[in-house]
Design an enzyme around this catalytic site. Structure first.
Site, short mmCIF file in Angstrom:
data_model
loop_
_atom_site.label_atom_id
_atom_site.label_comp_id
_atom_site.label_asym_id
_atom_site.label_seq_id
_atom_site.Cartn_x
_atom_site.Cartn_y
_atom_site.Cartn_z
NE ARG A 1 -3.51 2.11 2.85
CZ ARG A 1 -3.91 2.49 4.05
NH1 ARG A 1 -3.57 1.78 5.11
NH2 ARG A 1 -4.64 3.57 4.19
CG HIS A 2 -1.04 4.80 -0.72
ND1 HIS A 2 -1.19 5.57 0.42
CD2 HIS A 2 -2.25 4.28 -0.99
CE1 HIS A 2 -2.46 5.54 0.81
NE2 HIS A 2 -3.13 4.75 -0.04
CD GLU B 1 0.75 9.70 7.75
OE1 GLU B 1 0.49 9.15 8.83
OE2 GLU B 1 1.47 10.73 7.64
CD GLU C 1 -8.86 1.82 -2.61
OE1 GLU C 1 -9.19 0.75 -3.18
OE2 GLU C 1 -8.37 1.85 -1.48
CG ASN D 1 -3.79 7.20 4.61
OD1 ASN D 1 -2.75 6.94 4.01
ND2 ASN D 1 -4.94 6.64 4.28
#
Length: 184
Positions: free
Chosen positions: A9-10, A12, A85, A16
């Site tokens: 996952r990317h 932060e 996403e 987020n």
């Protein structure tokens, strides 16, 4: 010999930190997210994991993470639109703390498109087709891929390899810049 594929996952992002559902909304990495991407690149280099290509979502939070990892490891980089996403429709920008549990419950409704978004069924079709293609490429080209994407995509990716109840599926998470390995 089994093929491996990695997903992360990317780093932060701004949303987020703000506790918002971001879906297809393109929010940038924070300074911490950039640092996480550099740390991920370092971990990959030090671990000796064999990665032949980094493939990423077109959204900037994933693309920027992928660029750091690829550059610091001398790896080719490509964008894959299907790694974007999920479109969470009416839940885009939804603040977790103001409506606890609402989005979690919505993720269990696989045919619901969140009033204009993308249903879990459509997402599953998109991601499962991509995994099938990457498996074939991996076997033909003897390549190992690192996918840099998003939490919802990682959740669907995980469901391809493991049987889960709706509750388990909706609770599956991946931390920012956490790497998960799967075998074909």
């Amino acid at each position: 010999m089994k093929s491996h594929i990695y997903i992360t996952r990317h780093g932060e992002s701004v949303w987020n930190v703000e506790g918002k559902v971001q879906g297809i909304t393109d929010t940038p990495l924070t300074e911490k997210g950039i640092a996480q991407a550099h740390e991920l690149a370092k971990k990959i280099k030090e671990s000796g994991i064999k990665i032949d290509e980094v493939i990423h979502s077109p959204l900037s939070r994933a693309a920027d993470t992928a660029k750091i990892v690829a550059e610091e490891n001398g790896l080719p980089l490509s964008v894959e639109p299907r790694l974007i996403e999920q479109n969470f429709g009416e839940y885009e920008g939804h603040e977790w703390e103001k409506h606890p549990g609402v989005f979690h419950e919505a993720k269990k409704q696989f045919a619901c498109d969140y009033n204009g978004g993308e249903s879990m069924l459509r997402l599953g079709q998109r991601i499962y087709n991509l995994i099938d293609e990457l498996k074939e490429r991996s076997e033909k080209e003897n390549k190992t891929f690192l996918l840099v994407t998003h939490g919802g995509i990682a959740r669907m990716f995980h469901s391809y390899f493991f049987s889960e109840t709706n509750e388990e599926f909706s609770s599956t998470n991946i931390d920012n810049c956490e790497v998960k390995e799967y075998e074909f």
